[in-house]
Design a protein around this motif. Structure first.
Motif, PDB file in Angstrom:
ATOM      1  N   LEU A 189     -87.625 -22.374  -8.934  1.00 35.39           N
ATOM      2  CA  LEU A 189     -87.622 -23.432  -9.944  1.00 35.39           C
ATOM      3  C   LEU A 189     -87.490 -22.798 -11.330  1.00 35.39           C
ATOM      4  O   LEU A 189     -88.355 -22.028 -11.753  1.00 35.39           O
ATOM      5  N   SER A 190     -86.403 -23.115 -11.990  1.00 32.55           N
ATOM      6  CA  SER A 190     -86.157 -22.528 -13.309  1.00 32.55           C
ATOM      7  C   SER A 190     -86.458 -23.597 -14.359  1.00 32.55           C
ATOM      8  O   SER A 190     -85.824 -24.649 -14.378  1.00 32.55           O
ATOM      9  N   VAL A 191     -87.441 -23.353 -15.208  1.00 32.28           N
ATOM     10  CA  VAL A 191     -87.923 -24.402 -16.115  1.00 32.28           C
ATOM     11  C   VAL A 191     -87.795 -23.986 -17.577  1.00 32.28           C
ATOM     12  O   VAL A 191     -88.358 -22.966 -18.000  1.00 32.28           O
ATOM     13  N   GLY A 192     -87.042 -24.759 -18.350  1.00 33.05           N
ATOM     14  CA  GLY A 192     -87.015 -24.549 -19.803  1.00 33.05           C
ATOM     15  C   GLY A 192     -86.421 -23.234 -20.258  1.00 33.05           C
ATOM     16  O   GLY A 192     -86.893 -22.636 -21.222  1.00 33.05           O
ATOM     17  N   THR A 193     -85.387 -22.796 -19.564  1.00 39.02           N
ATOM     18  CA  THR A 193     -84.691 -21.589 -20.033  1.00 39.02           C
ATOM     19  C   THR A 193     -83.191 -21.876 -20.089  1.00 39.02           C
ATOM     20  O   THR A 193     -82.658 -22.585 -19.234  1.00 39.02           O
ATOM     21  N   SER A 194     -82.534 -21.306 -21.112  1.00 39.45           N
ATOM     22  CA  SER A 194     -81.097 -21.530 -21.248  1.00 39.45           C
ATOM     23  C   SER A 194     -80.304 -20.641 -20.286  1.00 39.45           C
ATOM     24  O   SER A 194     -79.088 -20.740 -20.209  1.00 39.45           O
ATOM     25  N   SER A 195     -81.004 -19.750 -19.572  1.00 39.56           N
ATOM     26  CA  SER A 195     -80.385 -18.863 -18.572  1.00 39.56           C
ATOM     27  C   SER A 195     -79.240 -18.040 -19.156  1.00 39.56           C
ATOM     28  O   SER A 195     -78.209 -17.849 -18.521  1.00 39.56           O
ATOM     29  N   GLN A 196     -79.439 -17.569 -20.362  1.00 39.54           N
ATOM     30  CA  GLN A 196     -78.392 -16.751 -21.000  1.00 39.54           C
ATOM     31  C   GLN A 196     -78.763 -15.283 -21.074  1.00 39.54           C
ATOM     32  O   GLN A 196     -77.934 -14.448 -21.375  1.00 39.54           O
ATOM     33  N   VAL A 197     -80.067 -14.993 -20.896  1.00 40.77           N
ATOM     34  CA  VAL A 197     -80.509 -13.618 -21.133  1.00 40.77           C
ATOM     35  C   VAL A 197     -80.797 -12.911 -19.801  1.00 40.77           C
ATOM     36  O   VAL A 197     -81.636 -13.366 -19.021  1.00 40.77           O
ATOM     37  N   TYR A 198     -80.073 -11.822 -19.589  1.00 34.80           N
ATOM     38  CA  TYR A 198     -80.233 -11.040 -18.360  1.00 34.80           C
ATOM     39  C   TYR A 198     -81.155  -9.860 -18.633  1.00 34.80           C
ATOM     40  O   TYR A 198     -81.275  -9.442 -19.761  1.00 34.80           O
ATOM     41  N   PRO A 199     -81.835  -9.332 -17.618  1.00 36.28           N
ATOM     42  CA  PRO A 199     -81.694  -9.652 -16.202  1.00 36.28           C
ATOM     43  C   PRO A 199     -82.443 -10.901 -15.726  1.00 36.28           C
ATOM     44  O   PRO A 199     -82.206 -11.347 -14.601  1.00 36.28           O
ATOM     45  N   ALA A 200     -83.323 -11.487 -16.536  1.00 35.97           N
ATOM     46  CA  ALA A 200     -84.117 -12.624 -16.046  1.00 35.97           C
ATOM     47  C   ALA A 200     -83.223 -13.735 -15.483  1.00 35.97           C
ATOM     48  O   ALA A 200     -83.513 -14.308 -14.430  1.00 35.97           O
ATOM     49  N   ALA A 201     -82.104 -13.988 -16.168  1.00 37.47           N
ATOM     50  CA  ALA A 201     -81.229 -15.084 -15.745  1.00 37.47           C
ATOM     51  C   ALA A 201     -80.600 -14.818 -14.373  1.00 37.47           C
ATOM     52  O   ALA A 201     -80.100 -15.742 -13.730  1.00 37.47           O
ATOM     53  N   GLY A 202     -80.634 -13.566 -13.924  1.00 39.70           N
ATOM     54  CA  GLY A 202     -80.048 -13.227 -12.624  1.00 39.70           C
ATOM     55  C   GLY A 202     -80.988 -13.484 -11.454  1.00 39.70           C
ATOM     56  O   GLY A 202     -80.574 -13.424 -10.290  1.00 39.70           O
ATOM     57  N   LEU A 203     -82.252 -13.787 -11.721  1.00 39.26           N
ATOM     58  CA  LEU A 203     -83.211 -13.961 -10.623  1.00 39.26           C
ATOM     59  C   LEU A 203     -82.865 -15.166  -9.740  1.00 39.26           C
ATOM     60  O   LEU A 203     -83.053 -15.126  -8.525  1.00 39.26           O
ATOM     61  N   ALA A 204     -82.341 -16.213 -10.353  1.00 38.15           N
ATOM     62  CA  ALA A 204     -81.976 -17.409  -9.573  1.00 38.15           C
ATOM     63  C   ALA A 204     -80.917 -17.047  -8.529  1.00 38.15           C
ATOM     64  O   ALA A 204     -80.977 -17.498  -7.385  1.00 38.15           O
ATOM     65  N   ALA A 205     -79.952 -16.222  -8.925  1.00 35.85           N
ATOM     66  CA  ALA A 205     -78.895 -15.816  -7.986  1.00 35.85           C
ATOM     67  C   ALA A 205     -79.464 -14.958  -6.858  1.00 35.85           C
ATOM     68  O   ALA A 205     -79.047 -15.073  -5.701  1.00 35.85           O
ATOM     69  N   LEU A 206     -80.432 -14.102  -7.198  1.00 38.21           N
ATOM     70  CA  LEU A 206     -81.094 -13.293  -6.159  1.00 38.21           C
ATOM     71  C   LEU A 206     -81.757 -14.210  -5.134  1.00 38.21           C
ATOM     72  O   LEU A 206     -81.616 -14.023  -3.923  1.00 38.21           O
ATOM     73  N   ALA A 207     -82.489 -15.198  -5.650  1.00 40.85           N
ATOM     74  CA  ALA A 207     -83.189 -16.137  -4.768  1.00 40.85           C
ATOM     75  C   ALA A 207     -82.185 -16.868  -3.886  1.00 40.85           C
ATOM     76  O   ALA A 207     -82.361 -16.969  -2.670  1.00 40.85           O
ATOM     77  N   LYS A 208     -81.123 -17.328  -4.500  1.00 39.35           N
ATOM     78  CA  LYS A 208     -80.128 -18.094  -3.747  1.00 39.35           C
ATOM     79  C   LYS A 208     -79.474 -17.228  -2.667  1.00 39.35           C
ATOM     80  O   LYS A 208     -79.195 -17.694  -1.556  1.00 39.35           O
ATOM     81  N   SER A 209     -79.253 -15.955  -2.993  1.00 39.37           N
ATOM     82  CA  SER A 209     -78.602 -15.068  -2.023  1.00 39.37           C
ATOM     83  C   SER A 209     -79.452 -14.893  -0.768  1.00 39.37           C
ATOM     84  O   SER A 209     -78.952 -14.516   0.286  1.00 39.37           O
ATOM     85  N   GLN A 210     -80.752 -15.159  -0.881  1.00 39.07           N
ATOM     86  CA  GLN A 210     -81.632 -15.049   0.287  1.00 39.07           C
ATOM     87  C   GLN A 210     -81.946 -16.420   0.887  1.00 39.07           C
ATOM     88  O   GLN A 210     -82.901 -16.583   1.638  1.00 39.07           O
ATOM     89  N   GLY A 211     -81.206 -17.420   0.470  1.00 33.62           N
ATOM     90  CA  GLY A 211     -81.352 -18.738   1.111  1.00 33.62           C
ATOM     91  C   GLY A 211     -82.241 -19.728   0.385  1.00 33.62           C
ATOM     92  O   GLY A 211     -82.469 -20.830   0.892  1.00 33.62           O
ATOM     93  N   ALA A 212     -82.778 -19.364  -0.773  1.00 34.07           N
ATOM     94  CA  ALA A 212     -83.648 -20.311  -1.484  1.00 34.07           C
ATOM     95  C   ALA A 212     -82.816 -21.431  -2.115  1.00 34.07           C
ATOM     96  O   ALA A 212     -81.641 -21.249  -2.425  1.00 34.07           O
ATOM     97  N   THR A 213     -83.459 -22.580  -2.296  1.00 34.71           N
ATOM     98  CA  THR A 213     -82.839 -23.670  -3.043  1.00 34.71           C
ATOM     99  C   THR A 213     -83.204 -23.468  -4.516  1.00 34.71           C
ATOM    100  O   THR A 213     -84.376 -23.288  -4.844  1.00 34.71           O
TER     101      THR A 213
END
Ligand code: APR
Length: 245
Positions: A189-213
């Motif tokens: 669950l990504s809350v209140g972030t513009s998802s522009q700053v890495y590496p933090a913004a890359g965590l969602a993709a890591l989660a998704k790559s392992q099957g998370a919604t």
């Protein structure tokens, strides 16, 4: 507000939930965000100040007092801020017996802890701490009202706020913990972030790559390209809604 029942059911069925928060989670406490203009806060920090000057090692080396004074100003602004419904709802959620909820934040304001969260993975450090730029020793002295950069009592180096500046590596343990919580969750669950700053913004993709919604909570569209569900709304109302349903 109503959340799509399908999204709610995915969240409720999850055994492990990892939450990543950004500046938007503190917006309802009156804390300025970095990039988006918001009615609650009247301003965004990076529309008023140059991040290269205020939040980089080059900026600090060029003019240490200017950077120090900027952080002292931000501390004085933050001092009166109180945790909001979003911080409190997350803290309550973390106490759930049925779900394991891991909290990762990019925020440095300490409001998650003030809202009751005990375990917080702070990716970008904490504005209330200081350490020496040279020997890295933590500086524990009181810095209230101190206008110029302090000399480290151990090595004479310059004391700086313990936040992560642009171009700097994230704290190692925090990053390892964040990666493993992202790899192992069912819902990210990504809350209140513009998802522009890495590496933090890359965590969602890591989660998704392992099957998370991947579910995002934000009143505005963001840069993220890996989102499965987008909940349009403010962090406080959405999180309370999730928790009370
Ligand atoms: N509820 C939820 N989201 C909100 C709210 C709210 N009430 N108000 C604003 N937002 C959203 C904005 O729409 C925006 O997408 O919060 C987001 C804030 O984005 P940024 O200002 O870019 O903050 P963040 O993503 O945390 O920035 C990441 O950048 O400058 C660095 O180190 C700093 O940790 C920071 C990092």
């Amino acid at each position: 507000m109503e959340i799509d029942p399908e999204v709610l059911s995915i969240i409720q069925r999850a055994k492990r939930v990892t939450i990543l928060t950004g500046a938007g989670v503190s917006a309802e406490s009156g804390v300025a965000t970095f990039r988006s203009y918001k009615e609650e806060t009247k301003e965004s920090l990076w529309s008023q100040y140059d991040p290269q000057k205020m939040a980089s090692i080059e900026g600090f080396l060029k003019n240490p007092n200017r950077v120090w004074q900027w952080y002292q100003w931000r501390r004085s602004e933050l001092k009166s801020k109180k945790p909001n419904d979003a911080h409190k709802a997350i803290a309550k959620w973390q106490q759930s017996k049925d779900q394991r909820v891991t909290l990762i934040t990019q925020n440095v304001d300490g409001l998650h802890q003030a809202g009751g969260s005990k375990d917080v993975i702070e990716l970008h450090g904490n504005i209330w701490s200081n350490h020496c730029l040279q020997c890295r020793a933590e500086y524990k002295g009181n810095t209230d009202g101190v206008e110029d950069v302090i000399e480290c009592p151990k090595c004479g180096g310059q004391v700086r706020p313990s936040v992560v500046w642009f171009g700097e590596a994230l704290p190692e343990k925090a990053w390892r913990d964040a990666e493993s919580a992202s790899y192992s969750c069912d819902v990210f669950l990504s809350v209140g972030t513009s998802s522009q700053v890495y590496p933090a913004a890359g965590l969602a993709a890591l989660a998704k790559s392992q099957g998370a919604t991947v579910i995002e909570v934000n009143p505005e569209p963001t840069e993220s390209s890996v989102v499965d569900y987008f909940i349009v709304g403010r962090a406080g109302e959405v999180l309370i809604n999730i928790l009370n349903t």
